[in-house]
Motif scaffolding. Structure first.
Motif, mmCIF file in Angstrom:
data_model
loop_
_atom_site.group_PDB
_atom_site.id
_atom_site.type_symbol
_atom_site.label_atom_id
_atom_site.label_comp_id
_atom_site.label_asym_id
_atom_site.label_seq_id
_atom_site.Cartn_x
_atom_site.Cartn_y
_atom_site.Cartn_z
ATOM 1 N N CYS A 15 -1.321 19.466 28.870
ATOM 2 C CA CYS A 15 -2.692 18.972 28.695
ATOM 3 C C CYS A 15 -2.715 17.461 28.476
ATOM 4 O O CYS A 15 -3.599 16.771 28.981
ATOM 5 N N ALA A 16 -1.744 16.952 27.736
ATOM 6 C CA ALA A 16 -1.670 15.507 27.505
ATOM 7 C C ALA A 16 -1.441 14.767 28.817
ATOM 8 O O ALA A 16 -2.077 13.742 29.085
ATOM 9 N N ALA A 19 -4.671 14.858 30.761
ATOM 10 C CA ALA A 19 -5.664 13.946 30.184
ATOM 11 C C ALA A 19 -5.358 12.497 30.550
ATOM 12 O O ALA A 19 -6.269 11.717 30.861
ATOM 13 N N LEU A 20 -4.091 12.132 30.542
ATOM 14 C CA LEU A 20 -3.723 10.764 30.930
ATOM 15 C C LEU A 20 -4.026 10.510 32.401
ATOM 16 O O LEU A 20 -4.521 9.435 32.763
ATOM 17 N N SER A 21 -3.761 11.469 33.236
ATOM 18 C CA SER A 21 -4.066 11.326 34.655
ATOM 19 C C SER A 21 -5.576 11.214 34.869
ATOM 20 O O SER A 21 -6.049 10.357 35.622
ATOM 21 N N TYR A 22 -6.321 12.063 34.199
ATOM 22 C CA TYR A 22 -7.783 12.023 34.302
ATOM 23 C C TYR A 22 -8.317 10.681 33.815
ATOM 24 O O TYR A 22 -9.187 10.085 34.453
ATOM 25 N N GLY A 23 -7.789 10.209 32.688
ATOM 26 C CA GLY A 23 -8.218 8.922 32.166
ATOM 27 C C GLY A 23 -7.931 7.789 33.134
ATOM 28 O O GLY A 23 -8.749 6.889 33.306
ATOM 29 N N GLY A 24 -6.778 7.836 33.779
ATOM 30 C CA GLY A 24 -6.453 6.823 34.782
ATOM 31 C C GLY A 24 -7.404 6.867 35.971
ATOM 32 O O GLY A 24 -7.830 5.831 36.486
ATOM 33 N N TRP A 25 -7.756 8.063 36.396
ATOM 34 C CA TRP A 25 -8.645 8.215 37.549
ATOM 35 C C TRP A 25 -10.062 7.758 37.227
ATOM 36 O O TRP A 25 -10.779 7.257 38.089
ATOM 37 N N GLN A 26 -10.471 7.898 35.978
ATOM 38 C CA GLN A 26 -11.826 7.515 35.570
ATOM 39 C C GLN A 26 -11.952 6.034 35.223
ATOM 40 O O GLN A 26 -13.042 5.564 34.936
ATOM 41 N N LEU A 41 0.132 6.540 34.412
ATOM 42 C CA LEU A 41 -0.011 6.904 33.000
ATOM 43 C C LEU A 41 0.744 8.192 32.648
ATOM 44 O O LEU A 41 1.536 8.195 31.696
ATOM 45 N N PRO A 42 0.542 9.293 33.390
ATOM 46 C CA PRO A 42 1.331 10.485 33.041
ATOM 47 C C PRO A 42 2.819 10.312 33.329
ATOM 48 O O PRO A 42 3.664 10.889 32.636
ATOM 49 N N PHE A 74 0.604 11.878 22.730
ATOM 50 C CA PHE A 74 -0.594 12.631 22.349
ATOM 51 C C PHE A 74 -1.745 11.706 21.963
ATOM 52 O O PHE A 74 -2.905 11.989 22.268
ATOM 53 N N GLY A 75 -1.428 10.600 21.309
ATOM 54 C CA GLY A 75 -2.465 9.634 20.960
ATOM 55 C C GLY A 75 -3.066 8.980 22.184
ATOM 56 O O GLY A 75 -4.282 8.795 22.274
ATOM 57 N N GLY A 76 -2.215 8.638 23.158
ATOM 58 C CA GLY A 76 -2.719 8.058 24.401
ATOM 59 C C GLY A 76 -3.619 9.026 25.151
ATOM 60 O O GLY A 76 -4.661 8.640 25.694
ATOM 61 N N ALA A 77 -3.237 10.287 25.172
ATOM 62 C CA ALA A 77 -4.051 11.308 25.836
ATOM 63 C C ALA A 77 -5.386 11.483 25.110
ATOM 64 O O ALA A 77 -6.440 11.624 25.745
#
Length: 117
Positions: A15-16, A19-26, A41-42, A74-77
């Motif tokens: 999940c982390a 979330a990092l991949s999603y955050g990068g895409w957004q 990021l991931p 986990f904090g980055g995610a």
């Protein structure tokens, strides 16, 4: 109980990374920058994990220092989810990761599933 916590740990790690991949895409910017961040990021998190945290880490760090790279990931995610306006999943990830780590500690288990020494 130990197996369930180790399974939860693995799910939280995946999940982390998601979330990092999603955050990068957004992230704002052109598509090529977003794609680069969604991959980088991931990949950076997986590299940190493989280097210091994974059961077969290249340079395993003993507890409690192991918490530093764990919380970087986990904090980055969590930050990625907050920044992309998903506070509930961010809180769930952070709380579950912390509770899971505490449960593993109380069970006397390393994140690799071996008994703590």
């Amino acid at each position: 109980m130990r197996t369930a916590n180790l399974l939860l740990r693995f799910v939280l790690e995946v999940c982390a990374l998601a979330a990092l991949s999603y955050g990068g895409w957004q992230a704002p910017g052109p598509v090529w920058v977003r794609l680069l961040l969604a991959i980088a990021l991931p990949l950076a998190a997986a590299t940190i994990w493989a280097q210091w945290v994974a059961p077969k880490a290249r340079t395993p760090i003993p507890d409690p220092l192991r918490l530093v790279p764990e919380w970087v990931v986990f904090g980055g995610a969590t930050i990625a989810l907050v920044v992309t306006e998903h506070p509930v999943p961010a809180a769930l990830l952070a709380i579950l990761a912390a509770l899971n780590r505490l449960a593993l500690h109380l069970l006397g288990t390393t994140t690799g599933g071996q008994p703590a020494v």
